[in-house]
Write an enzyme that holds these catalytic residues in place. Sequence first.
Site, mmCIF file in Angstrom:
data_model
loop_
_atom_site.group_PDB
_atom_site.id
_atom_site.type_symbol
_atom_site.label_atom_id
_atom_site.label_comp_id
_atom_site.label_asym_id
_atom_site.label_seq_id
_atom_site.Cartn_x
_atom_site.Cartn_y
_atom_site.Cartn_z
ATOM 1 C CE1 TYR A 177 0.650 -5.560 -3.738
ATOM 2 C CE2 TYR A 177 1.711 -5.394 -5.880
ATOM 3 C CZ TYR A 177 0.915 -4.840 -4.890
ATOM 4 O OH TYR A 177 0.397 -3.582 -5.048
ATOM 5 C CD GLU B 104 8.565 6.094 1.873
ATOM 6 O OE1 GLU B 104 9.167 5.025 1.608
ATOM 7 O OE2 GLU B 104 7.502 6.127 2.518
ATOM 8 C CG ASN C 26 -3.014 -0.366 4.976
ATOM 9 O OD1 ASN C 26 -3.404 -0.279 6.133
ATOM 10 N ND2 ASN C 26 -1.939 0.250 4.546
ATOM 11 C CB CYS D 17 -0.203 -0.554 1.485
ATOM 12 S SG CYS D 17 -1.177 0.956 1.501
ATOM 13 C CG HIS D 18 3.665 4.094 0.149
ATOM 14 N ND1 HIS D 18 3.230 4.179 1.463
ATOM 15 C CD2 HIS D 18 4.949 4.528 0.150
ATOM 16 C CE1 HIS D 18 4.201 4.652 2.215
ATOM 17 N NE2 HIS D 18 5.266 4.882 1.436
#
Length: 170
Positions: free
Chosen positions: A97, A155, A120, A128-129
């Site tokens: 962040y 991912e 979001n 946002c993950h």
Amino acid sequence: MTTFYTTLRSPIGDLLLVSDGEALTGLYTEQARYARAVEADWTPDPGPFREAERQLSAYFEGEARAFDLPLAPRGTDFQRGVWDALRTLRYGECVSYGELARRLGRPGSGRAVGHANARNPISLIVPCHRVVGAGGGLTGYAGGLDRKRWLLEHETRFASRLGAYQARPA
């Protein structure tokens, strides 16, 4: 203005997709903290979502790492700035962040970035993950930490095959 919606099954649960007919305005996971509920005047219609569904399916199959869809998230100027910055994060890349706040030219506003991140309205597509705690830990995800973990592991699993960039949180 008509609001359209459809539900898409996914490996992380049902996804509620919302559109104004021109652009995607929402993508919410089941039981997410700030998820919208279907409203009485919304129109169920999968038509406006065919391309979003195709791209989401390719993402979940590990065949795609980016989305190219018209988006129209609604929020404050600051929130939209954070959401735009999230869209610059590459597949497999995680930032803290605080790092995201620095990239926005707002060092020291990591908490405000976290609040905008949580609001979001187009999760997953606006990734946002990919934002984690300062030490790399999984913190705060409106869709639940289990979903965040699943998305990050997904991912990571496909990043090398797709030639995606991976970074450690700053």
